[in-house]
Scaffold this motif. Structure first.
Motif, mmCIF file in Angstrom:
data_model
loop_
_atom_site.group_PDB
_atom_site.id
_atom_site.type_symbol
_atom_site.label_atom_id
_atom_site.label_comp_id
_atom_site.label_asym_id
_atom_site.label_seq_id
_atom_site.Cartn_x
_atom_site.Cartn_y
_atom_site.Cartn_z
ATOM 1 N N UNK A 10 0.816 -1.213 0.000
ATOM 2 C CA UNK A 10 0.000 0.000 0.000
ATOM 3 C C UNK A 10 0.849 1.262 0.000
ATOM 4 N N UNK A 11 0.231 2.369 -0.351
ATOM 5 C CA UNK A 11 0.820 3.686 -0.170
ATOM 6 C C UNK A 11 0.321 4.268 1.145
ATOM 7 N N UNK A 12 1.221 4.871 1.893
ATOM 8 C CA UNK A 12 0.850 5.573 3.117
ATOM 9 C C UNK A 12 0.554 7.032 2.788
ATOM 10 N N UNK A 13 -0.543 7.548 3.300
ATOM 11 C CA UNK A 13 -0.834 8.976 3.193
ATOM 12 C C UNK A 13 -0.800 9.553 4.600
ATOM 13 N N UNK A 62 -10.497 2.233 11.818
ATOM 14 C CA UNK A 62 -9.138 2.055 12.306
ATOM 15 C C UNK A 62 -8.652 0.653 11.932
ATOM 16 N N UNK A 63 -7.463 0.578 11.365
ATOM 17 C CA UNK A 63 -6.891 -0.700 10.957
ATOM 18 C C UNK A 63 -5.608 -0.947 11.738
ATOM 19 N N UNK A 64 -5.187 -2.190 11.756
ATOM 20 C CA UNK A 64 -4.014 -2.555 12.543
ATOM 21 C C UNK A 64 -2.734 -2.558 11.736
ATOM 22 N N UNK A 65 -2.845 -2.802 10.412
ATOM 23 C CA UNK A 65 -1.667 -2.906 9.548
ATOM 24 C C UNK A 65 -1.898 -2.122 8.264
ATOM 25 N N UNK A 66 -0.816 -1.640 7.686
ATOM 26 C CA UNK A 66 -0.940 -0.880 6.447
ATOM 27 C C UNK A 66 -1.585 -1.713 5.343
ATOM 28 N N UNK A 67 -1.272 -2.997 5.285
ATOM 29 C CA UNK A 67 -1.793 -3.850 4.213
ATOM 30 C C UNK A 67 -3.308 -4.031 4.290
ATOM 31 N N UNK A 68 -3.916 -3.659 5.418
ATOM 32 C CA UNK A 68 -5.373 -3.749 5.534
ATOM 33 C C UNK A 68 -6.070 -2.800 4.570
ATOM 34 N N UNK A 69 -5.308 -1.902 3.950
ATOM 35 C CA UNK A 69 -5.889 -1.016 2.931
ATOM 36 C C UNK A 69 -6.532 -1.804 1.807
ATOM 37 N N UNK A 70 -5.987 -2.976 1.505
ATOM 38 C CA UNK A 70 -6.487 -3.757 0.378
ATOM 39 C C UNK A 70 -7.770 -4.512 0.695
ATOM 40 N N UNK A 71 -8.103 -4.646 1.966
ATOM 41 C CA UNK A 71 -9.327 -5.364 2.332
ATOM 42 C C UNK A 71 -10.426 -4.430 2.817
ATOM 43 N N UNK A 72 -10.163 -3.130 2.826
ATOM 44 C CA UNK A 72 -11.194 -2.172 3.237
ATOM 45 C C UNK A 72 -12.315 -2.155 2.204
ATOM 46 N N UNK A 73 -13.562 -2.082 2.639
ATOM 47 C CA UNK A 73 -14.679 -2.057 1.682
ATOM 48 C C UNK A 73 -14.733 -0.730 0.937
ATOM 49 N N UNK A 74 -15.506 -0.664 -0.153
ATOM 50 C CA UNK A 74 -15.673 0.599 -0.877
ATOM 51 C C UNK A 74 -16.225 1.692 0.034
ATOM 52 N N UNK A 75 -15.892 2.924 -0.288
ATOM 53 C CA UNK A 75 -16.308 4.083 0.507
ATOM 54 C C UNK A 75 -15.958 3.903 1.986
ATOM 55 N N UNK A 76 -14.754 3.430 2.206
ATOM 56 C CA UNK A 76 -14.241 3.304 3.569
ATOM 57 C C UNK A 76 -12.825 3.866 3.591
ATOM 58 N N UNK A 77 -12.545 4.687 4.575
ATOM 59 C CA UNK A 77 -11.235 5.308 4.717
ATOM 60 C C UNK A 77 -10.482 4.589 5.836
ATOM 61 N N UNK A 78 -9.482 3.772 5.512
ATOM 62 C CA UNK A 78 -8.745 3.050 6.544
ATOM 63 C C UNK A 78 -7.675 3.945 7.184
ATOM 64 N N UNK A 79 -7.638 3.957 8.498
ATOM 65 C CA UNK A 79 -6.681 4.795 9.228
ATOM 66 C C UNK A 79 -5.823 3.923 10.126
ATOM 67 N N UNK A 80 -4.544 4.041 9.963
ATOM 68 C CA UNK A 80 -3.584 3.432 10.873
ATOM 69 C C UNK A 80 -3.284 4.496 11.923
ATOM 70 N N UNK A 81 -3.760 4.278 13.140
ATOM 71 C CA UNK A 81 -3.628 5.278 14.185
ATOM 72 C C UNK A 81 -2.152 5.487 14.532
ATOM 73 N N UNK A 82 -1.670 6.726 14.340
ATOM 74 C CA UNK A 82 -0.286 7.052 14.686
ATOM 75 C C UNK A 82 -0.136 7.056 16.202
#
Length: 348
Positions: A10-13, A62-82
């Motif tokens: 994934x790309x981190x933003x 809120x997600x636990x790992x960056x790679x969870x970006x690929x399993x997020x459903x449509x219209x969902x913003x996954x956030x890795x809590x800093x």
């Protein structure tokens, strides 16, 4: 192919300054396919507020790992809590300089670098930060470029601002103009040319035509208006050419950008990259063409980093009106560069 350059990652933003438009343009981006494969490193509460400000109907998870970006459903913003963000970050007022937002932005950048260097992400796209907020938080770096350079171990880096028509690389960046002139040395100019030449292969130009702009009016006019071109810039160009780099100049800085502008079919550019001596010399022409498509790229890092070419826009923060076009362009550029890194790392 190393994990850190694998385009399947994934790309981190990074969230950027919580009081500016960064969270809002991120929320807008995630309402389209442009954000596919991206995950936000920031604060869940701040991103939920941004989703509300930009029209709602966007789940923030809120997600636990960056790679969870690929399993997020449509219209969902996954956030890795800093980690380690100020507990009262949401209390920092929108549209204002606040030390809490500066501290949070810096923590997100540092953690993003750690993740990408650890192989958890393919690259970083940074949302805008505010230099005064960084200073208020005791962060001594004047901007992303210098902070990323330090986090990467002090490697030589350069700022490039690019859009579909121009690519401009700077010799000096965030310095007072008096100090910037002192920073224009033979070594600095030659190193900039080398970095630009090496980086260009990532976007498909292994032998770029590099135009080097002068510092003074009319590139010094043979020494009448300053001799930096004669003493410093021209010798650096000659040294680069001796290494097989297609560099030329120094050219008058008021006309070289028009010559380099690539707007086919009527105006194919004469050059692929322009090297500019100072921040405003180089960035004004790119931004004049439209900040909505401009992308800031840090060249020389051991990982991919891009950013929108605009700032925090405190004047419209919280209004939900911020345009995400430049952020979308930064994501597209990051994907192009990641693909270039992956290709260059693949076995022959």
């Amino acid at each position: 192919m190393s994990a850190a350059t694998d385009s399947a990652l994934p790309l981190l933003i990074t969230m950027g300054d919580a009081c500016g438009i960064g969270p809002e343009i991120i929320a807008r981006l995630f309402r389209s396919d442009a954000a596919r494969g991206c995950v936000v490193l920031g604060d869940v509460g701040v991103m939920r507020r941004a989703a509300r400000l930009t029209g709602g109907a966007l789940a923030v998870a809120e997600v636990e790992r960056a790679e969870d970006a690929f399993t997020a459903p449509p219209l969902c913003l996954p956030v890795l809590q800093a980690q380690g963000l100020p507990a009262d970050l949401l209390a920092a007022p929108l549209g204002r300089i606040d030390a809490r937002a500066g501290a949070a932005a810096a923590r997100c950048i540092a953690q993003a670098v750690a993740l990408v260097r650890g192989g958890a992400a393919a690259g970083i796209v940074t949302a805008p930060i505010h230099k005064e907020a960084l200073a208020a938080a005791g962060i001594t770096f004047p901007g992303h470029t210098e902070m990323l350079q330090q986090l990467a171990g002090g490697v030589p880096v350069r700022m490039m601002l690019a859009n579909a028509e121009l690519r401009v690389v700077l010799v000096t960046v965030h310095l007072a103009l008096r100090d910037a002139i002192e920073g224009i040395t033979f070594d600095a100019v030659l190193e900039t040319i080398r970095i630009a030449h090496a980086a260009s292969a990532r976007w498909g130009q292994p032998a770029p035509r590099i135009a080097v702009a002068g510092l003074n009016p009319h590139a010094g006019e043979g020494g009448l208006f300053g001799d930096e071109e004669i003493r410093i810039i021209a010798p650096a160009i000659a040294a680069a050419r001796a290494e097989g780099i297609a560099a030329s100049g120094p050219y008058a800085p008021d006309t070289v950008f028009m010559r380099a502008r690539h707007a086919p079919p009527a105006h194919p550019g004469e050059f692929d990259i322009v090297i500019a001596m100072t921040h405003d010399h180089g960035l004004i022409p790119v931004k004049y063409l439209g900040v909505e498509q401009g992308v800031n790229v840090t060249l020389g890092l051991p990982f991919v980093r891009t950013s929108p070419d605009h700032g925090t826009a405190f004047d419209i923060a919280g209004s939900g009106r911020a345009d995400a076009s430049s952020l979308a362009a930064a994501v597209r550029m990051a994907r192009t560069l990641v693909a270039g890194v992956s290709a260059s790392s693949a076995p022959p």
